[in-house]
Design a protein around this motif. Structure first.
Motif, PDB file in Angstrom:
ATOM      1  N   UNK A   6      37.817  -6.630  14.607  1.00 10.13           N
ATOM      2  CA  UNK A   6      37.149  -7.572  14.364  1.00 10.13           C
ATOM      3  C   UNK A   6      35.394  -7.881  14.354  1.00 10.13           C
ATOM      4  N   UNK A   7      35.501  -7.075  15.355  1.00  3.64           N
ATOM      5  CA  UNK A   7      33.793  -6.999  15.601  1.00  3.64           C
ATOM      6  C   UNK A   7      33.576  -6.703  13.608  1.00  3.64           C
ATOM      7  N   UNK A   8      33.465  -5.240  14.033  1.00  2.00           N
ATOM      8  CA  UNK A   8      33.040  -4.513  12.651  1.00  2.00           C
ATOM      9  C   UNK A   8      33.402  -5.498  10.525  1.00  2.00           C
ATOM     10  N   UNK A   9      34.328  -6.220  10.975  1.00  4.03           N
ATOM     11  CA  UNK A   9      34.612  -7.090   9.951  1.00  4.03           C
ATOM     12  C   UNK A   9      33.885  -8.166  10.257  1.00  4.03           C
ATOM     13  N   UNK A  10      33.358  -8.970  11.586  1.00  2.00           N
ATOM     14  CA  UNK A  10      32.838 -10.056  11.263  1.00  2.00           C
ATOM     15  C   UNK A  10      30.681 -10.008  11.161  1.00  2.00           C
ATOM     16  N   UNK A  29      39.699  -4.581  23.781  1.00  2.00           N
ATOM     17  CA  UNK A  29      38.768  -3.810  23.140  1.00  2.00           C
ATOM     18  C   UNK A  29      38.858  -3.150  21.941  1.00  2.00           C
ATOM     19  N   UNK A  30      40.142  -2.649  21.412  1.00  2.00           N
ATOM     20  CA  UNK A  30      40.789  -2.101  20.756  1.00  2.00           C
ATOM     21  C   UNK A  30      40.529  -3.174  19.221  1.00  2.00           C
ATOM     22  N   UNK A  31      40.961  -4.958  19.462  1.00  2.00           N
ATOM     23  CA  UNK A  31      41.597  -5.352  18.658  1.00  2.00           C
ATOM     24  C   UNK A  31      39.901  -6.122  18.171  1.00  2.00           C
ATOM     25  N   UNK A  32      39.248  -6.345  19.398  1.00  2.00           N
ATOM     26  CA  UNK A  32      37.767  -6.694  19.450  1.00  2.00           C
ATOM     27  C   UNK A  32      36.748  -6.109  18.584  1.00  2.00           C
ATOM     28  N   UNK A  35      30.552 -20.553   4.429  1.00  2.00           N
ATOM     29  CA  UNK A  35      32.170 -19.204   3.449  1.00  2.00           C
ATOM     30  C   UNK A  35      31.578 -17.972   3.374  1.00  2.00           C
ATOM     31  N   UNK A  36      31.693 -16.893   4.232  1.00  2.00           N
ATOM     32  CA  UNK A  36      31.983 -15.777   4.602  1.00  2.00           C
ATOM     33  C   UNK A  36      32.946 -14.667   3.650  1.00  2.00           C
ATOM     34  N   UNK A  37      32.297 -13.953   3.316  1.00  2.00           N
ATOM     35  CA  UNK A  37      33.332 -12.972   2.468  1.00  2.00           C
ATOM     36  C   UNK A  37      34.260 -12.535   2.747  1.00  2.00           C
ATOM     37  N   UNK A  38      35.463 -12.868   2.347  1.00  2.00           N
ATOM     38  CA  UNK A  38      36.511 -12.506   3.595  1.00  2.00           C
ATOM     39  C   UNK A  38      36.876 -11.247   3.812  1.00  2.00           C
ATOM     40  N   UNK A  39      37.776 -11.550   5.345  1.00  2.00           N
ATOM     41  CA  UNK A  39      37.926  -9.633   5.214  1.00  2.00           C
ATOM     42  C   UNK A  39      39.639  -9.147   4.815  1.00  2.00           C
ATOM     43  N   UNK A  91      46.328  -9.698  10.776  1.00  2.00           N
ATOM     44  CA  UNK A  91      46.117  -8.878  12.407  1.00  2.00           C
ATOM     45  C   UNK A  91      46.876  -7.748  11.977  1.00  2.00           C
ATOM     46  N   UNK A  92      47.862  -7.997  11.387  1.00  2.00           N
ATOM     47  CA  UNK A  92      49.129  -6.647  10.826  1.00  2.00           C
ATOM     48  C   UNK A  92      48.363  -6.269  10.219  1.00  2.00           C
ATOM     49  N   UNK A  93      47.505  -6.765   9.067  1.00  2.00           N
ATOM     50  CA  UNK A  93      46.388  -4.685   8.153  1.00  2.00           C
ATOM     51  C   UNK A  93      45.736  -4.373   9.583  1.00  2.00           C
ATOM     52  N   UNK A  94      44.993  -4.768  10.554  1.00  2.00           N
ATOM     53  CA  UNK A  94      44.402  -4.064  11.061  1.00  2.00           C
ATOM     54  C   UNK A  94      44.937  -3.045  11.925  1.00  2.00           C
ATOM     55  N   UNK A  95      46.443  -2.848  12.058  1.00  2.00           N
ATOM     56  CA  UNK A  95      47.250  -2.755  13.376  1.00  2.00           C
ATOM     57  C   UNK A  95      48.065  -3.012  13.822  1.00  2.00           C
TER      58      UNK A  95
END
Length: 147
Positions: free
Chosen positions: A135-139, A129-132, A4-8, A43-47
């Motif tokens: 998501x990458x920064x959170x991951x 790239x914008x979504x990646x 379990x990872x801390x949630x994004x 996904x909506x919270x990410x914009x």
């Protein structure tokens, strides 16, 4: 099942009568519905709105695999939280780690493999790239905090 990872993202869910089965507990398939809603809201919270992605970029995210573990039962009126984090990111594939919690009590865990698809061609497409980047920064943030 999985580390379990801390949630994004955290998404609140209230259990209504319609969510329960004849035994008065959350019907097993509804945990997957709760997780689907949580991924959409994350996904909506990410914009990014899923409808807008399909209309403007011809991109959709489709579920390819689900690995689920039912640990405890939710019941009517429970206040639950779906915790979502990115477990893996590939060229066109994402794996989400999700848990349904009742306070600190874990009821359900799953890993959901999602593929980014070009809707017009009906073929896998690279995650934009914008979504990646988001998501990458959170991951990476959550992976590093767990080492």
């Amino acid at each position: 099942m999985h580390r379990h990872q801390p949630p994004s993202h955290r998404f609140p869910v209230r259990v209504y009568y319609e969510d329960t089965d004849a035994a008065g507990v959350v019907y097993y398939a509804n945990y997957l519905k709760f997780c689907e809603r949580a991924r959409t809201e994350w996904l909506r919270a990410l914009g990014f709105e899923q409808q807008t992605l399909r209309e403007e970029r011809s991109l959709v995210f489709v579920v390819r695999t689900v690995e689920a573990e039912y640990l405890k039962s939710g019941v009517l009126d429970d206040a639950l939280t779906v915790e979502t984090s990115v477990a893996e990111i590939g060229r066109s594939r994402l794996v989400f780690a999700q848990s349904v919690m009742r306070g600190s009590e874990r009821l359900f865990d799953c890993r959901v493999g999602v593929v980014c698809v070009d809707w017009n061609k009906r073929k896998p497409a690279s995650v934009p790239p914008d979504i990646r980047a988001l998501m990458t920064s959170h991951h990476e943030t959550h992976s590093e905090s767990h080492r």
